[in-house]
Design an enzyme around this catalytic site. Structure first.
Site, PDB file in Angstrom:
ATOM      1  CG  ASN A 189      14.601  32.286  97.070  1.00  0.00           C
ATOM      2  OD1 ASN A 189      13.789  33.205  96.885  1.00  0.00           O
ATOM      3  ND2 ASN A 189      14.932  31.430  96.117  1.00  0.00           N
ATOM      4  NE  ARG A 190      16.350  38.220 103.077  1.00  0.00           N
ATOM      5  CZ  ARG A 190      16.269  39.206 102.163  1.00  0.00           C
ATOM      6  NH1 ARG A 190      16.769  39.043 100.948  1.00  0.00           N
ATOM      7  NH2 ARG A 190      15.708  40.352 102.466  1.00  0.00           N
ATOM      8  CB  ILE A 191      19.952  30.093 100.195  1.00  0.00           C
ATOM      9  CG1 ILE A 191      18.475  29.704 100.160  1.00  0.00           C
ATOM     10  CG2 ILE A 191      20.847  28.881 100.507  1.00  0.00           C
ATOM     11  CD1 ILE A 191      17.948  29.054 101.406  1.00  0.00           C
TER      12      ILE A 191
END
Ligand SMILES: Cc1cc2nc3c(=O)[nH]c(=O)nc-3n(C[C@H](O)[C@H](O)[C@H](O)COP(=O)(O)O)c2cc1C
Length: 211
Positions: A189-191
């Site tokens: 999730n693009r973390i």
């Protein structure tokens, strides 16, 4: 061309303050070895960014040839565009884009010319064709056609036939002395994980950056 659906989930690994080595050179070594083991194409290829005297950046790929805690060494022509940039402004940045591992390593630092003696040791270890190639190219100068380079290669091959190829005066290396490292591991999730090392007098400050 529509690229909006060209995307990848990053799920291969995580990098935490607990798992990262407290010495950035050892962390680099660990990731470099993993890139080798997992068959990343040319894991020693790094994008080198230089900035000229007018503030104009340029980026190109060069090959890391060795490194230790004193820095990261690559070889090039001292008459090249990059060499001109580094002579007037030694501040550089490099990037190792190990995308197969969903990783990148960024390094900022200063470029220092290595001695001719150090460069000549590496030059002597290069394949003969690469040694001759170093003589052929006034790197980054305009040349009218390809044939001219081929003819020059042939002439030099004949000239040095049966002899060791000496190192050209214009050829040599630079050591990038790091002032900061960033280890980036793509996250779900693009973390993403971003662990930065900033040089201070007697060591490194380790910080997590927002993705
Ligand atoms: C995979 C790869 C490796 C390269 N390795 C080097 C290198 O180690 N040294 C070098 O001078 N140029 C290398 N080059 C060529 C540079 O990217 C660049 O074209 C050249 O150095 C001239 O750059 P400049 O005009 O900005 O000085 C490599 C290119 C690629 C794609």
């Amino acid at each position: 061309m529509d690229l909006k659906d060209q995307r990848q989930e990053y799920i291969l690994d995580v990098l935490t303050e607990d798992t990262v080595d407290k010495n950035p050179f050892l962390q680099f070594t660990k990731w470099f070895e993993e890139a080798q083991e997992r068959d990343v194409l040319e894991p020693n290829a790094m994008s080198l960014c230089t900035v000229d005297s007018e503030g104009q950046p340029s980026v190109r790929t060069v090959l890391l040839k060795y490194f230790d805690t004193s820095g990261f060494v690559f070889f090039t022509n001292h008459g090249s565009k990059k060499a001109g940039d580094m002579n007037s402004n030694p501040k550089v940045a490099v990037l190792f884009p190990w995308l197969d591992l969903q990783r990148q390593v960024r390094i900022r630092g200063r470029a220092e010319k290595i001695s001719m003696l150090e460069a000549s040791k590496y030059f002597a270890s290069r394949p003969r064709g690469s040694q001759l190639g170093a003589w052929v190219s006034d790197q980054s100068q305009v040349v009218s056609n390809r044939q001219l380079l081929m003819d020059k290669f042939k002439q030099l091959k004949d000239k040095f036939s049966g002899k060791d190829v000496p190192m050209p005066k214009m050829w040599g290396g630079y050591r990038i002395v790091p002032e900061a490292f960033e280890f980036w591991q793509g996250g779900e999730n693009r973390i993403h994980d971003r662990i930065q090392f900033r040089k201070i007098d007697d060591g490194w400050v380790i910080e997590r950056l927002m993705p």
